[in-house]
Design a protein around this motif. Structure first.
Motif, PDB file in Angstrom:
ATOM      1  N   ASP A  38     -95.355   9.815 -53.530  1.00 60.52           N
ATOM      2  CA  ASP A  38     -96.200   8.390 -53.513  1.00 60.52           C
ATOM      3  C   ASP A  38     -97.340   8.621 -52.483  1.00 60.52           C
ATOM      4  O   ASP A  38     -98.440   7.981 -52.653  1.00 60.52           O
ATOM      5  CB  ASP A  38     -95.025   7.226 -52.957  1.00 60.52           C
ATOM      6  CG  ASP A  38     -94.241   6.759 -54.118  1.00 60.52           C
ATOM      7  OD1 ASP A  38     -94.520   6.618 -55.405  1.00 60.52           O
ATOM      8  OD2 ASP A  38     -93.174   6.595 -53.735  1.00 60.52           O
ATOM      9  N   LYS A  39     -96.946   9.292 -51.659  1.00 64.22           N
ATOM     10  CA  LYS A  39     -98.077   9.759 -50.368  1.00 64.22           C
ATOM     11  C   LYS A  39     -97.927  11.118 -49.834  1.00 64.22           C
ATOM     12  O   LYS A  39     -96.823  11.263 -49.583  1.00 64.22           O
ATOM     13  CB  LYS A  39     -98.287   8.676 -49.455  1.00 64.22           C
ATOM     14  CG  LYS A  39     -99.112   8.632 -48.602  1.00 64.22           C
ATOM     15  CD  LYS A  39     -98.914   7.907 -47.184  1.00 64.22           C
ATOM     16  CE  LYS A  39     -99.957   8.018 -46.193  1.00 64.22           C
ATOM     17  NZ  LYS A  39     -99.410   7.532 -44.969  1.00 64.22           N
ATOM     18  N   ASN A  63     -89.473   8.672 -53.430  1.00 63.37           N
ATOM     19  CA  ASN A  63     -88.019   8.118 -53.433  1.00 63.37           C
ATOM     20  C   ASN A  63     -87.446   9.513 -54.293  1.00 63.37           C
ATOM     21  O   ASN A  63     -87.890   9.660 -55.305  1.00 63.37           O
ATOM     22  CB  ASN A  63     -87.790   6.985 -54.277  1.00 63.37           C
ATOM     23  CG  ASN A  63     -86.559   6.546 -54.270  1.00 63.37           C
ATOM     24  OD1 ASN A  63     -85.656   6.966 -55.064  1.00 63.37           O
ATOM     25  ND2 ASN A  63     -86.162   5.457 -53.666  1.00 63.37           N
ATOM     26  N   ILE A  64     -86.181   9.842 -53.750  1.00 59.07           N
ATOM     27  CA  ILE A  64     -85.709  11.062 -54.338  1.00 59.07           C
ATOM     28  C   ILE A  64     -85.140  10.607 -55.621  1.00 59.07           C
ATOM     29  O   ILE A  64     -85.170  11.532 -56.538  1.00 59.07           O
ATOM     30  CB  ILE A  64     -84.404  11.542 -53.503  1.00 59.07           C
ATOM     31  CG1 ILE A  64     -83.956  12.909 -53.920  1.00 59.07           C
ATOM     32  CG2 ILE A  64     -83.317  10.605 -53.327  1.00 59.07           C
ATOM     33  CD1 ILE A  64     -83.074  13.426 -52.941  1.00 59.07           C
ATOM     34  N   THR A  65     -84.740   9.427 -55.973  1.00 63.38           N
ATOM     35  CA  THR A  65     -84.285   9.234 -57.322  1.00 63.38           C
ATOM     36  C   THR A  65     -85.539   8.920 -58.442  1.00 63.38           C
ATOM     37  O   THR A  65     -85.249   9.390 -59.633  1.00 63.38           O
ATOM     38  CB  THR A  65     -83.594   7.824 -57.511  1.00 63.38           C
ATOM     39  OG1 THR A  65     -84.423   6.828 -57.444  1.00 63.38           O
ATOM     40  CG2 THR A  65     -82.421   7.791 -56.642  1.00 63.38           C
ATOM     41  N   ILE A 143     -82.659   2.095 -53.643  1.00 56.35           N
ATOM     42  CA  ILE A 143     -82.912   1.040 -52.543  1.00 56.35           C
ATOM     43  C   ILE A 143     -83.259   1.318 -51.017  1.00 56.35           C
ATOM     44  O   ILE A 143     -83.643   0.570 -50.419  1.00 56.35           O
ATOM     45  CB  ILE A 143     -81.998  -0.254 -52.977  1.00 56.35           C
ATOM     46  CG1 ILE A 143     -80.599   0.248 -52.457  1.00 56.35           C
ATOM     47  CG2 ILE A 143     -82.077  -0.365 -54.383  1.00 56.35           C
ATOM     48  CD1 ILE A 143     -79.849  -1.038 -52.169  1.00 56.35           C
ATOM     49  N   GLY A 144     -82.914   2.574 -50.795  1.00 54.72           N
ATOM     50  CA  GLY A 144     -83.145   3.182 -49.449  1.00 54.72           C
ATOM     51  C   GLY A 144     -81.818   3.019 -48.530  1.00 54.72           C
ATOM     52  O   GLY A 144     -81.940   2.873 -47.381  1.00 54.72           O
ATOM     53  N   MET A 239     -89.684   5.553 -49.706  1.00 58.29           N
ATOM     54  CA  MET A 239     -89.186   5.925 -48.438  1.00 58.29           C
ATOM     55  C   MET A 239     -90.140   6.963 -47.719  1.00 58.29           C
ATOM     56  O   MET A 239     -90.904   7.715 -48.245  1.00 58.29           O
ATOM     57  CB  MET A 239     -87.940   6.783 -48.865  1.00 58.29           C
ATOM     58  CG  MET A 239     -86.834   5.903 -49.695  1.00 58.29           C
ATOM     59  SD  MET A 239     -86.113   4.604 -48.718  1.00 58.29           S
ATOM     60  CE  MET A 239     -85.210   5.113 -47.530  1.00 58.29           C
ATOM     61  N   ASP A 240     -89.721   6.840 -46.330  1.00 57.93           N
ATOM     62  CA  ASP A 240     -90.660   8.059 -45.469  1.00 57.93           C
ATOM     63  C   ASP A 240     -89.888   9.276 -45.714  1.00 57.93           C
ATOM     64  O   ASP A 240     -88.776   9.323 -46.037  1.00 57.93           O
ATOM     65  CB  ASP A 240     -90.715   7.581 -44.145  1.00 57.93           C
ATOM     66  CG  ASP A 240     -91.510   8.453 -43.232  1.00 57.93           C
ATOM     67  OD1 ASP A 240     -92.633   8.262 -43.223  1.00 57.93           O
ATOM     68  OD2 ASP A 240     -90.984   9.543 -42.543  1.00 57.93           O
TER      69      ASP A 240
END
Length: 636
Positions: A38-39, A63-65, A143-144, A239-240
């Motif tokens: 995402d970044k 996000n890993i998913t 969802i983290g 997620m970071d």
């Protein structure tokens, strides 16, 4: 997604040289070209080995998913992601496509959210090897939430310890589970564990054995109705890179189990890259790792590694000997498995039986076979090579740990020439070194030393949950500026590594790391026991088994010894789990101790092994006479 498979030895050496010369550039390129972000990161790596502060892909968002599921949908939505092979072969296998898995994970993620689970919350998963286990793990990541999977063979006490340590808000379990011809009452184990826990608000129960269980009002709910009512779409949390992904507990040589914390981006990159290369995975392949998801092997090479590569992965509920000794080979034939990854313990147990069990199944689909959990002995290696691989499938004898997150040293199939009992060469990006007793690096080959890693890699665990000082003390203090694996190794004349075993008080039994301290604590709680010491000894099937030396209190002097042995093993089962039971228990009047009170375990190890030739220097012993007494009563 690029094909980052190494296809020749020349290519391996080229990649390895680049990865050592400029690790940041190597991992930057790999991460940038093969994953969805995402970044992007502002810096590839920041680390201080002495303080054990290691960060990869700083400030990146992902996000890993998304990488396990969403990005595969345009081209692989109908492809099978997971094949569920039940414990009972007469029960039909399930094929779950990437599209179906995406939907199931979305629904489960929304169930978690509806029960108040938020980013950063810990969720304990205590499930048998059923699809809900994989789905719940991925839903947490969606969802983290931080998943903490506990192997469903652990006792209520062991489960409670792990729940309390990571302060889990929720437990997800099942009414029970099947294991061979046994039925395990998981819900009652959870109920017992939660008597010792105050942090859990919700228990969600999957139905597997259709048993009549009791639900605690206001806490427990059946999972299925909640999933059926849930929305399908769940937007992945951003997620970071360094946000926690999961906590997985591993036995320590002292004290309570260590909650190894793995973070999102580095773990993703490490598991995906190693899976693709070590198993030479191709698009139409069917991969089967026999490990339980309750262990790191299941996390990395049953679930995350395969799904990150858009693979088809087999989730097996059963055991290798049920309903007969041909079960593994029957499953390989049934699902046309191409890569098979299992433990030396399983190989040794099946090698004892007639080869007819193997020969009557068609294993021609196999391309690569692997070994994990402990060093494989030469006899088992040859049996595996001859009868399963038919001398045409390379054996990848992999070395790695819960703490490393991903495989570190292994042959690459069709690339690295294999050598029985040798893990061979490090993966690109991994820099192993051998250290001598004076803490100096051993540069020459044909040497034995303590195995360390001298530069960070992306999938390294970041800390021990709640105890960073213990993380430093355990892994970074013994050899300055290096990660100490706890293993000894031999490096041969060409630079191949062979793992020689643990150098601390952790014993590998059937591929599971068992710390001696928690087992001794459990034994010492028996009212008849004054003190105990546990050592490992070689075992034909398990690799190592546990030998206990037990001092009884005077009250236990005249009790029936066989009953005492049973009671001690029952204590261990209740506190830790059946996997930690002792193979042999010898009652002794004392233990060989130094004047400072330290038990000289090397002497006990030699006695357990039946090796009475040389006990080395015993001058520091307070009670050298005890050796002869213990020797004379050794259980053969």
């Amino acid at each position: 997604m690029n094909d980052y498979t190494i296809k020749s030895l020349e290519q391996y050496f080229k990649a390895y040289k680049k990865s050592v010369k400029n690790p940041e550039k190597f991992w930057h390129k790999l991460a940038k070209e093969n994953f969805q972000w995402d970044k992007k990161w502002t810096k590839v790596l920041d680390f201080d080995m002495e303080k054990a502060n290691i960060k990869w892909f700083l400030n990146a968002k992902l996000n890993i998913t998304t990488n396990c599921l969403d990005r595969h949908l345009p081209i692989r939505s109908e492809k099978t992601a997971i094949i569920f092979e039940p414990n009972n072969p007469s029960e039909k296998a399930q094929h779950i496509s990437y599209k179906e898995l995406h939907q199931k994970v979305g629904k489960m993620a929304n169930v978690l959210k509806s029960k108040g689970i938020q980013k950063g919350d810990r969720v304990c998963i205590y499930l048998p090897m059923i699809p809900e286990l994989a789905i719940t793990v991925l839903a947490c990541a969606r969802i983290g939430a931080v998943h903490s999977v506990v192997f469903a063979g652990f006792s209520a006490t062991a489960l409670a310890t792990r729940i309390n340590d990571s302060e889990c808000k929720m437990v997800i379990t099942a009414d029970g589970g099947y294991r061979g011809n046994k039925v395990i009452d998981l819900k009652s184990i959870v109920d017992e564990a939660l008597k010792q826990c105050t942090c859990v608000n919700h228990v969600l129960v999957a139905q597997r054995i259709q048993s009549n269980i009791s639900l605690v009002e206001g806490r427990d709910e059946w999972l299925e109705p909640l999933v059926n009512q849930a929305e399908v779409v769940c937007k992945p949390a951003k997620m970071d890179a360094e946000d926690p992904l999961f906590i997985l507990y591993t036995s320590g040589s002292t004290g309570k189990p260590k909650g190894m914390l793995h973070t999102t981006a580095g773990y993703m990159v490490g598991t995906a890259y190693t899976f693709k290369n070590i198993f030479n995975y191709q698009e139409e392949d069917v991969f089967w790792c026999t490990a339980d998801i309750g262990w790191i092997t299941g996390h990395s090479y049953l679930l995350y590694g395969p799904l990150l590569n858009g693979a088809t992965t087999v989730l097996f509920e059963g055991i290798p000997t049920y309903p007969d000794f041909g079960r593994f080979w029957e499953v390989i034939q049934k699902h046309r498995v191409t890569q098979f990854y299992t433990a030396p313990t399983a190989i040794r147990s099946l090698a004892k039986e007639s080869t007819d069990w193997v020969e009557k199944h068609d294993l021609s689909s196999l391309k690569v076979i692997g070994s994990v959990g402990e060093p494989i002995n030469e006899e088992a290696w040859h049996w595996y090579n001859d009868h399963v691989g038919k001398k045409r499938c390379p054996i990848v004898d992999t070395w790695w740990q819960t703490e490393t997150g991903a495989i570190m040293i292994s042959p690459l199939p069709f690339v690295t020439p294999t050598k029985p009992t040798y893990a061979t060469l490090p993966l690109p990006g991994i820099q192993p070194v051998l250290m001598d007793e004076q803490r100096n690096e051993i540069s020459e080959n044909q040497s034995v030393g303590s195995l360390c890693i001298k530069y960070p890699w992306p999938s390294i665990a970041r800390t021990i949950w709640g105890d960073h000082q213990r993380y430093i003390d355990t892994y970074f203090k013994a050899f300055k500026g290096k990660y100490f694996t706890g293993d000894g190794a031999f490096r041969d004349e060409v630079g191949y590594y062979r793992i020689t075993g643990r150098v601390d008080d952790v014993i590998i039994v059937s591929g599971h790391n068992l710390g001696t301290a928690p087992i001794e604590d459990a034994i010492n709680e028996h009212p008849a026991v004054a003190e105990s010491a546990i050592v490992g000894f070689p075992h034909d099937i398990k690799g190592n088994a546990l030998y206990g030396f037990v001092i009884l209190k005077e009250t236990g002097e005249y009790r029936d010894r066989e009953n005492l042995r049973k009671e001690i093993n029952q204590h261990i089962t209740e506190h830790i789990g059946a996997i930690a039971k002792l193979e042999k228990i010898q009652f002794v009047s004392g233990l060989p101790k130094t004047r400072s009170g330290k038990i000289m375990r090397r002497i006990l190890r030699k006695i357990a092994e039946g090796d009475f030739n040389s006990f080395g220097d015993t001058s520091t012993l307070l009670n050298p006479e005890i050796i002869d007494e213990i020797k004379s009563e050794r259980i053969s």
